[in-house]
Write a protein that holds these residues in place. Structure first.
Motif, PDB file in Angstrom:
ATOM      1  N   ALA A 276       0.844  -1.199   0.000  1.00  0.00           N
ATOM      2  CA  ALA A 276       0.000   0.000   0.000  1.00  0.00           C
ATOM      3  C   ALA A 276       0.879   1.250   0.000  1.00  0.00           C
ATOM      4  CB  ALA A 276      -0.921  -0.007   1.215  1.00  0.00           C
ATOM      5  N   GLU A 277       1.950   1.199   0.793  1.00  0.00           N
ATOM      6  CA  GLU A 277       2.861   2.348   0.830  1.00  0.00           C
ATOM      7  C   GLU A 277       3.547   2.545  -0.510  1.00  0.00           C
ATOM      8  OE1 GLU A 277       5.679   2.330   4.146  1.00  0.00           O
ATOM      9  OE2 GLU A 277       3.899   2.278   5.467  1.00  0.00           O
ATOM     10  N   GLN A 278       3.929   1.431  -1.120  1.00  0.00           N
ATOM     11  CA  GLN A 278       4.595   1.506  -2.421  1.00  0.00           C
ATOM     12  C   GLN A 278       3.666   2.105  -3.490  1.00  0.00           C
ATOM     13  OE1 GLN A 278       7.915   0.517  -3.568  1.00  0.00           O
ATOM     14  NE2 GLN A 278       7.045   1.774  -5.206  1.00  0.00           N
ATOM     15  N   VAL A 279       2.421   1.654  -3.501  1.00  0.00           N
ATOM     16  CA  VAL A 279       1.476   2.154  -4.511  1.00  0.00           C
ATOM     17  C   VAL A 279       1.231   3.650  -4.273  1.00  0.00           C
ATOM     18  CG1 VAL A 279      -0.865   1.970  -5.446  1.00  0.00           C
ATOM     19  CG2 VAL A 279       0.362  -0.096  -4.785  1.00  0.00           C
ATOM     20  N   THR A 280       1.022   4.017  -3.019  1.00  0.00           N
ATOM     21  CA  THR A 280       0.783   5.420  -2.702  1.00  0.00           C
ATOM     22  C   THR A 280       1.981   6.281  -3.096  1.00  0.00           C
ATOM     23  OG1 THR A 280      -0.487   4.632  -0.829  1.00  0.00           O
ATOM     24  CG2 THR A 280       0.044   6.947  -0.850  1.00  0.00           C
ATOM     25  N   ALA A 281       3.181   5.758  -2.826  1.00  0.00           N
ATOM     26  CA  ALA A 281       4.380   6.519  -3.183  1.00  0.00           C
ATOM     27  C   ALA A 281       4.484   6.693  -4.697  1.00  0.00           C
ATOM     28  CB  ALA A 281       5.621   5.812  -2.646  1.00  0.00           C
ATOM     29  N   SER A 282       4.048   5.687  -5.441  1.00  0.00           N
ATOM     30  CA  SER A 282       4.109   5.790  -6.904  1.00  0.00           C
ATOM     31  C   SER A 282       3.035   6.738  -7.435  1.00  0.00           C
ATOM     32  CB  SER A 282       3.920   4.415  -7.543  1.00  0.00           C
ATOM     33  OG  SER A 282       4.902   3.520  -7.112  1.00  0.00           O
ATOM     34  N   PHE A 283       1.852   6.694  -6.854  1.00  0.00           N
ATOM     35  CA  PHE A 283       0.730   7.477  -7.384  1.00  0.00           C
ATOM     36  C   PHE A 283       0.746   8.951  -6.943  1.00  0.00           C
ATOM     37  CE2 PHE A 283      -2.638   3.872  -8.088  1.00  0.00           C
ATOM     38  CZ  PHE A 283      -1.882   3.414  -9.150  1.00  0.00           C
ATOM     39  N   THR A 284       1.177   9.219  -5.711  1.00  0.00           N
ATOM     40  CA  THR A 284       1.016  10.573  -5.172  1.00  0.00           C
ATOM     41  C   THR A 284       1.611  11.681  -6.045  1.00  0.00           C
ATOM     42  OG1 THR A 284       0.762   9.739  -2.941  1.00  0.00           O
ATOM     43  CG2 THR A 284       1.410  12.049  -3.145  1.00  0.00           C
ATOM     44  N   PRO A 285       2.877  11.543  -6.473  1.00  0.00           N
ATOM     45  CA  PRO A 285       3.409  12.635  -7.313  1.00  0.00           C
ATOM     46  C   PRO A 285       2.624  12.798  -8.615  1.00  0.00           C
ATOM     47  CG  PRO A 285       5.055  10.872  -6.994  1.00  0.00           C
ATOM     48  CD  PRO A 285       3.868  10.503  -6.182  1.00  0.00           C
ATOM     49  N   ILE A 286       2.131  11.717  -9.166  1.00  0.00           N
ATOM     50  CA  ILE A 286       1.377  11.813 -10.431  1.00  0.00           C
ATOM     51  C   ILE A 286       0.049  12.524 -10.179  1.00  0.00           C
ATOM     52  CG2 ILE A 286       0.387  10.510 -12.356  1.00  0.00           C
ATOM     53  CD1 ILE A 286       2.303   8.254 -11.751  1.00  0.00           C
ATOM     54  N   ARG A 287      -0.602  12.137  -9.073  1.00  0.00           N
ATOM     55  CA  ARG A 287      -1.898  12.756  -8.763  1.00  0.00           C
ATOM     56  C   ARG A 287      -1.734  14.263  -8.528  1.00  0.00           C
ATOM     57  NH1 ARG A 287      -2.726  10.850  -4.135  1.00  0.00           N
ATOM     58  NH2 ARG A 287      -2.683  12.774  -2.967  1.00  0.00           N
ATOM     59  N   GLU A 288      -0.719  14.614  -7.758  1.00  0.00           N
ATOM     60  CA  GLU A 288      -0.520  16.032  -7.439  1.00  0.00           C
ATOM     61  C   GLU A 288      -0.196  16.849  -8.683  1.00  0.00           C
ATOM     62  OE1 GLU A 288       0.779  15.367  -2.777  1.00  0.00           O
ATOM     63  OE2 GLU A 288       2.320  16.028  -4.205  1.00  0.00           O
ATOM     64  N   ARG A 289       0.662  16.305  -9.512  1.00  0.00           N
ATOM     65  CA  ARG A 289       1.041  17.013 -10.747  1.00  0.00           C
ATOM     66  C   ARG A 289      -0.172  17.126 -11.692  1.00  0.00           C
ATOM     67  NH1 ARG A 289       2.912  20.651 -13.277  1.00  0.00           N
ATOM     68  NH2 ARG A 289       4.031  20.405 -15.236  1.00  0.00           N
ATOM     69  N   THR A 290      -0.984  16.094 -11.740  1.00  0.00           N
ATOM     70  CA  THR A 290      -2.190  16.140 -12.585  1.00  0.00           C
ATOM     71  C   THR A 290      -3.091  17.289 -12.139  1.00  0.00           C
ATOM     72  OG1 THR A 290      -2.137  13.751 -12.969  1.00  0.00           O
ATOM     73  CG2 THR A 290      -4.239  14.860 -13.350  1.00  0.00           C
ATOM     74  N   ASN A 291      -3.303  17.389 -10.839  1.00  0.00           N
ATOM     75  CA  ASN A 291      -4.168  18.454 -10.338  1.00  0.00           C
ATOM     76  C   ASN A 291      -3.601  19.840 -10.635  1.00  0.00           C
ATOM     77  OD1 ASN A 291      -6.241  16.819  -9.402  1.00  0.00           O
ATOM     78  ND2 ASN A 291      -5.197  16.433  -7.452  1.00  0.00           N
ATOM     79  N   GLU A 292      -2.286  19.946 -10.549  1.00  0.00           N
ATOM     80  CA  GLU A 292      -1.632  21.216 -10.895  1.00  0.00           C
ATOM     81  C   GLU A 292      -1.896  21.566 -12.361  1.00  0.00           C
ATOM     82  OE1 GLU A 292       2.291  20.768  -8.527  1.00  0.00           O
ATOM     83  OE2 GLU A 292       2.826  21.566 -10.511  1.00  0.00           O
TER      84      GLU A 292
END
Ligand code: TYM
Length: 332
Positions: A276-292
């Motif tokens: 779960a930590e690994q998936v979150t670590a992979s997704f978080t930067p993508i999600r944040e950049r997408t929102n930006e």
């Protein structure tokens, strides 16, 4: 440089882990060695019913997710399929050399139309693979990076290209698939024998890039496993655990053996928690950049417009060759 083309449908508010591992991740690594064309296939999405407002938002959001995941718009041509007219024009011509029986054998059509009921399914859904062939052939693509589920469509594309070339003269490059075996198929966390797909009945087994980290963690912790409690890679008898290990391995870059050695003694809980930590670590930067990126839609639209110009130049040249080869009278 050899050419690659690939695309994804904007049919959800978020790409899922299968899209990311099966396709997008490879797109990012391949963009340096290839002249890359990546599109958001909105015309494919409308082969099943869509809400117009949502479709528009999802199309922009899908493009933003490509960029956020690492597609560099200076290196790659990232565009919206419907912005380039030649796709549907080439698709029409390909329709005329596709056998009805040949198209009827496409398993994705059979699955999707069975779900909707044969009468509800549209003719667009039926000819979907032919539009996909046009997407690929319009750019004279050498290589097409996709997940395992697209293999049959790719075979059809190659058959149509060869048929056209032999009937009307050398026009299309014959494309090769690029399907990575070990990551070719990611399975649903709740039904680990079915591929992870946005059309699953529940979202509980679907890991979405745009999900909140807490939601992602919950989905991983609740993933279906089995009762024997042993951590080893056995796709046949332990599909749930095998899927978790595959996902962990791809996202962390560690081998499956290495992971099995580390977790073998413990229960599933520890493995899931770290995954779960690994998936979150992979997704978080993508999600944040997408929102930006989505906070400045005008800039995003400008980038997409420029890319559509470049894509149109290439696709229009192919269209002209196609029309000429089959004997359509040029307009003067
Ligand atoms: P689509 O939108 O269903 O999926 C996009 C990409 O993600 C891959 N994929 C998966 N890979 C591994 N495991 C999974 N569970 C999983 N689910 C999806 C797909 O294989 C695909 O690579 N017909 C295509 C879109 C398309 C296209 C094209 C692709 C239209 N024109 C031209 C390549 C070239 C589709 O529906 O993908």
């Amino acid at each position: 440089k050899p050419v690659i083309l690939s695309g994804m449908q904007p049919s959800s508010d978020s790409l899922h882990l299968g899209n990311y591992i099966g396709a997008l991740g490879n797109w990012v690594t391949m963009q340096d060695e290839f002249d890359a064309f990546y599109c958001v296939v909105d015309l494919h999405a409308i082969t099943v019913p869509q809400d117009p407002k949502e479709l528009r938002e999802r199309t922009r959001s899908t493009a933003a997710q490509y960029i956020a995941a690492g597609i560099d718009t200076d290196k790659s041509t990232l565009f919206i399929q419907s912005h380039v007219q030649a796709h549907t024009q080439i698709a029409w011509v390909l329709n005329t050399i596709t056998g009805f029986g040949e198209a009827s054998r496409m398993t994705q059509f059979k699955d999707k139309s069975a779900k909707q009921g044969a009468d509800a399914a549209s003719v667009g859904l039926f000819t979907y693979p032919i539009l996909m062939a046009a997407d690929i052939l319009a750019y004279q693509a050498n290589v097409v990076p996709v997940g395992e589920d697209q293999r049959q469509h790719l075979e059809l594309t190659r058959d149509l290209a060869m048929r056209f070339n032999s009937r009307f003269g050398e026009t299309f490059t014959i494309p090769e698939g690029h399907i990575l075996k070990e990551t070719a198929k990611i399975y649903d966390l709740q039904t680990p024998t079915a591929k992870m797909s946005k059309s699953a009945e529940t979202e509980a087994g679907l890991l979405k890039i745009m999900d909140d980290p807490a939601v992602t963690a919950k989905k991983v912790m609740r993933a279906v496993t089995d009762a024997d409690g042993e951590i080893r890679f056995d796709r046949e008898n332990k599909p749930g655990v095998a899927n978790l290990l595959t996902i962990f391995s791809v996202l962390s870059g560690r081998s499956i053996d290495d992971l099995v050695n580390e977790y073998a003694g413990g229960g599933y809980g520890g493995l899931k928690k770290d995954l779960a930590e690994q998936v979150t670590a992979s997704f978080t930067p993508i999600r944040e950049r997408t929102n930006e990126l989505l906070s400045d839609p005008a800039e995003l639209d400008r980038i997409l417009g420029k890319a559509a110009d470049r894509a149109s130049e290439v696709a229009d040249a192919t269209l002209a060759k196609v029309y000429d080869a089959i004997g359509l009278l040029p307009r003067h």
